[in-house]
Write a protein that holds these residues in place. Sequence first.
Motif, PDB file in Angstrom:
ATOM      1  N   VAL A 116       0.852  -1.161   0.000  1.00  0.00           N
ATOM      2  CA  VAL A 116       0.000   0.000   0.000  1.00  0.00           C
ATOM      3  C   VAL A 116       0.904   1.231   0.000  1.00  0.00           C
ATOM      4  CG1 VAL A 116      -1.735   1.254   1.311  1.00  0.00           C
ATOM      5  CG2 VAL A 116      -1.826  -1.214   1.224  1.00  0.00           C
ATOM      6  N   ILE A 117       0.599   2.144  -0.856  1.00  0.00           N
ATOM      7  CA  ILE A 117       1.426   3.340  -1.036  1.00  0.00           C
ATOM      8  C   ILE A 117       1.380   4.212   0.220  1.00  0.00           C
ATOM      9  CG2 ILE A 117       1.681   5.468  -2.371  1.00  0.00           C
ATOM     10  CD1 ILE A 117       0.474   3.910  -4.743  1.00  0.00           C
ATOM     11  N   GLY A 118       2.560   4.638   0.664  1.00  0.00           N
ATOM     12  CA  GLY A 118       2.660   5.570   1.772  1.00  0.00           C
ATOM     13  C   GLY A 118       2.470   4.950   3.150  1.00  0.00           C
ATOM     14  N   GLN A 119       2.369   3.624   3.237  1.00  0.00           N
ATOM     15  CA  GLN A 119       2.198   2.984   4.538  1.00  0.00           C
ATOM     16  C   GLN A 119       3.523   2.991   5.295  1.00  0.00           C
ATOM     17  OE1 GLN A 119      -0.522   1.452   6.145  1.00  0.00           O
ATOM     18  NE2 GLN A 119      -1.591   2.684   4.643  1.00  0.00           N
ATOM     19  N   PRO A 120       3.473   3.135   6.614  1.00  0.00           N
ATOM     20  CA  PRO A 120       4.708   3.060   7.386  1.00  0.00           C
ATOM     21  C   PRO A 120       5.326   1.669   7.236  1.00  0.00           C
ATOM     22  CG  PRO A 120       2.804   3.548   8.801  1.00  0.00           C
ATOM     23  CD  PRO A 120       2.305   3.364   7.422  1.00  0.00           C
ATOM     24  N   ARG A 121       6.606   1.598   7.269  1.00  0.00           N
ATOM     25  CA  ARG A 121       7.314   0.327   7.139  1.00  0.00           C
ATOM     26  C   ARG A 121       7.914  -0.071   8.475  1.00  0.00           C
ATOM     27  NH1 ARG A 121       4.501  -0.732   3.263  1.00  0.00           N
ATOM     28  NH2 ARG A 121       4.950   0.156   1.255  1.00  0.00           N
ATOM     29  N   MET A 122       8.161  -1.373   8.600  1.00  0.00           N
ATOM     30  CA  MET A 122       8.757  -1.896   9.812  1.00  0.00           C
ATOM     31  C   MET A 122      10.137  -1.268  10.012  1.00  0.00           C
ATOM     32  SD  MET A 122       9.947  -5.778  10.581  1.00  0.00           S
ATOM     33  CE  MET A 122      10.950  -5.758   9.132  1.00  0.00           C
ATOM     34  N   PRO A 123      10.407  -0.794  11.230  1.00  0.00           N
ATOM     35  CA  PRO A 123      11.739  -0.233  11.486  1.00  0.00           C
ATOM     36  C   PRO A 123      12.806  -1.320  11.362  1.00  0.00           C
ATOM     37  CG  PRO A 123      10.221   0.237  13.308  1.00  0.00           C
ATOM     38  CD  PRO A 123       9.536  -0.712  12.388  1.00  0.00           C
ATOM     39  N   ALA A 124      13.925  -0.970  10.761  1.00  0.00           N
ATOM     40  CA  ALA A 124      15.048  -1.902  10.667  1.00  0.00           C
ATOM     41  C   ALA A 124      15.642  -2.107  12.057  1.00  0.00           C
ATOM     42  CB  ALA A 124      16.109  -1.331   9.725  1.00  0.00           C
ATOM     43  N   ALA A 125      16.319  -3.236  12.253  1.00  0.00           N
ATOM     44  CA  ALA A 125      16.931  -3.523  13.557  1.00  0.00           C
ATOM     45  C   ALA A 125      17.879  -2.400  13.970  1.00  0.00           C
ATOM     46  CB  ALA A 125      17.668  -4.858  13.516  1.00  0.00           C
ATOM     47  N   SER A 126      18.557  -1.804  12.992  1.00  0.00           N
ATOM     48  CA  SER A 126      19.490  -0.716  13.314  1.00  0.00           C
ATOM     49  C   SER A 126      18.761   0.540  13.794  1.00  0.00           C
ATOM     50  CB  SER A 126      20.351  -0.391  12.090  1.00  0.00           C
ATOM     51  OG  SER A 126      19.523   0.009  11.014  1.00  0.00           O
ATOM     52  N   ASP A 127      17.449   0.623  13.549  1.00  0.00           N
ATOM     53  CA  ASP A 127      16.657   1.785  13.975  1.00  0.00           C
ATOM     54  C   ASP A 127      15.972   1.575  15.326  1.00  0.00           C
ATOM     55  OD1 ASP A 127      17.298   3.175  11.661  1.00  0.00           O
ATOM     56  OD2 ASP A 127      15.552   2.396  10.587  1.00  0.00           O
ATOM     57  N   LEU A 128      16.127   0.394  15.918  1.00  0.00           N
ATOM     58  CA  LEU A 128      15.496   0.154  17.213  1.00  0.00           C
ATOM     59  C   LEU A 128      16.142   1.046  18.269  1.00  0.00           C
ATOM     60  CD1 LEU A 128      15.112  -3.727  17.117  1.00  0.00           C
ATOM     61  CD2 LEU A 128      13.293  -2.015  17.027  1.00  0.00           C
ATOM     62  N   PRO A 129      15.365   1.512  19.234  1.00  0.00           N
ATOM     63  CA  PRO A 129      15.900   2.477  20.203  1.00  0.00           C
ATOM     64  C   PRO A 129      16.853   1.879  21.232  1.00  0.00           C
ATOM     65  CG  PRO A 129      13.640   1.938  20.750  1.00  0.00           C
ATOM     66  CD  PRO A 129      13.935   1.272  19.429  1.00  0.00           C
ATOM     67  N   GLY A 130      16.750   0.588  21.482  1.00  0.00           N
ATOM     68  CA  GLY A 130      17.551  -0.030  22.530  1.00  0.00           C
ATOM     69  C   GLY A 130      18.787  -0.749  22.009  1.00  0.00           C
ATOM     70  N   PRO A 131      19.593  -1.260  22.915  1.00  0.00           N
ATOM     71  CA  PRO A 131      20.832  -1.931  22.523  1.00  0.00           C
ATOM     72  C   PRO A 131      20.638  -3.374  22.040  1.00  0.00           C
ATOM     73  CG  PRO A 131      20.631  -1.907  24.905  1.00  0.00           C
ATOM     74  CD  PRO A 131      19.470  -1.116  24.366  1.00  0.00           C
ATOM     75  N   TYR A 132      19.452  -3.954  22.232  1.00  0.00           N
ATOM     76  CA  TYR A 132      19.217  -5.351  21.846  1.00  0.00           C
ATOM     77  C   TYR A 132      18.572  -5.374  20.468  1.00  0.00           C
ATOM     78  CZ  TYR A 132      20.329  -5.784  26.695  1.00  0.00           C
ATOM     79  OH  TYR A 132      20.972  -5.681  27.901  1.00  0.00           O
ATOM     80  N   ARG A 133      19.328  -5.800  19.488  1.00  0.00           N
ATOM     81  CA  ARG A 133      18.903  -5.714  18.085  1.00  0.00           C
ATOM     82  C   ARG A 133      18.097  -6.920  17.624  1.00  0.00           C
ATOM     83  NH1 ARG A 133      18.910  -0.792  18.014  1.00  0.00           N
ATOM     84  NH2 ARG A 133      20.869   0.281  18.057  1.00  0.00           N
ATOM     85  N   THR A 134      18.061  -7.975  18.412  1.00  0.00           N
ATOM     86  CA  THR A 134      17.321  -9.169  18.032  1.00  0.00           C
ATOM     87  C   THR A 134      16.230  -9.398  19.056  1.00  0.00           C
ATOM     88  OG1 THR A 134      19.413 -10.069  17.209  1.00  0.00           O
ATOM     89  CG2 THR A 134      17.546 -11.566  17.308  1.00  0.00           C
ATOM     90  N   VAL A 135      14.981  -9.406  18.583  1.00  0.00           N
ATOM     91  CA  VAL A 135      13.819  -9.550  19.457  1.00  0.00           C
ATOM     92  C   VAL A 135      13.031 -10.784  19.020  1.00  0.00           C
ATOM     93  CG1 VAL A 135      11.642  -8.483  20.182  1.00  0.00           C
ATOM     94  CG2 VAL A 135      13.705  -7.083  19.937  1.00  0.00           C
ATOM     95  N   GLY A 136      12.689 -11.601  20.006  1.00  0.00           N
ATOM     96  CA  GLY A 136      11.874 -12.781  19.740  1.00  0.00           C
ATOM     97  C   GLY A 136      10.421 -12.510  20.065  1.00  0.00           C
ATOM     98  N   SER A 137       9.562 -13.369  19.525  1.00  0.00           N
ATOM     99  CA  SER A 137       8.132 -13.275  19.800  1.00  0.00           C
ATOM    100  C   SER A 137       7.565 -14.688  19.836  1.00  0.00           C
ATOM    101  CB  SER A 137       7.436 -12.466  18.703  1.00  0.00           C
ATOM    102  OG  SER A 137       6.039 -12.450  18.887  1.00  0.00           O
ATOM    103  N   ARG A 138       6.712 -14.936  20.813  1.00  0.00           N
ATOM    104  CA  ARG A 138       6.014 -16.220  20.872  1.00  0.00           C
ATOM    105  C   ARG A 138       4.652 -16.002  21.495  1.00  0.00           C
ATOM    106  NH1 ARG A 138       9.769 -19.621  24.898  1.00  0.00           N
ATOM    107  NH2 ARG A 138      11.018 -19.282  23.077  1.00  0.00           N
ATOM    108  N   ILE A 139       3.752 -16.911  21.180  1.00  0.00           N
ATOM    109  CA  ILE A 139       2.392 -16.854  21.692  1.00  0.00           C
ATOM    110  C   ILE A 139       2.257 -17.923  22.773  1.00  0.00           C
ATOM    111  CG2 ILE A 139      -0.068 -16.965  21.114  1.00  0.00           C
ATOM    112  CD1 ILE A 139       1.586 -14.814  19.542  1.00  0.00           C
ATOM    113  N   VAL A 140       1.717 -17.523  23.914  1.00  0.00           N
ATOM    114  CA  VAL A 140       1.424 -18.474  24.994  1.00  0.00           C
ATOM    115  C   VAL A 140      -0.035 -18.283  25.404  1.00  0.00           C
ATOM    116  CG1 VAL A 140       3.817 -18.535  25.816  1.00  0.00           C
ATOM    117  CG2 VAL A 140       2.221 -16.911  26.816  1.00  0.00           C
TER     118      VAL A 140
END
Length: 179
Positions: free
Chosen positions: A1-25
Amino acid sequence: VIGQPRMPAASDLPGPYRTVGSRIVRMPSSGARVRLFYPCEPAKAKHAPYCTDGRATSDGMAGLVGFRQIGLSFLLAHLADADSGCLEDAPPDTTQKWPLLVYSHGYGGNFDMAAYFLRSMASMGMVVAAVEHTDGTASSTVLAEGTRLDFTPSLLSGPQQLDRRAVELLEAATVSNLP
């Protein structure tokens, strides 16, 4: 979709941890689903989707804002296949204990809607437990027995909704309930 925000790159994350996991419980007592975001070890893992349930999630959001009713669900369909920027079920970073932040979606929301923000919070060094409420106020959720519950704000009275949410949030805040 034109003009939609894009996912921030890992280098753009605000914190020092560049790799984030996700799981559903799923919470053991209330049955609510919780999406966890956490600092993780770099791993060979597939990327977690933005919408956990794919098109069912994006269609639920489209229905909430009136798009489905007028045949415009496709405007949010791109979210069904979007990347959250997290690694699905990646092993957590266990080098330290992390603070816990519990997130409650708003009226008509779900535990996916703030994925980019919650990923950013996890990059700052915390575990985030995003609860998907079963009180009828989620745009769409899957209940413990496997049935889908779409946005049904009249499912419970206002006080009953608040009671259910409190139970679910307190259960998610109990660290022993989280893997």
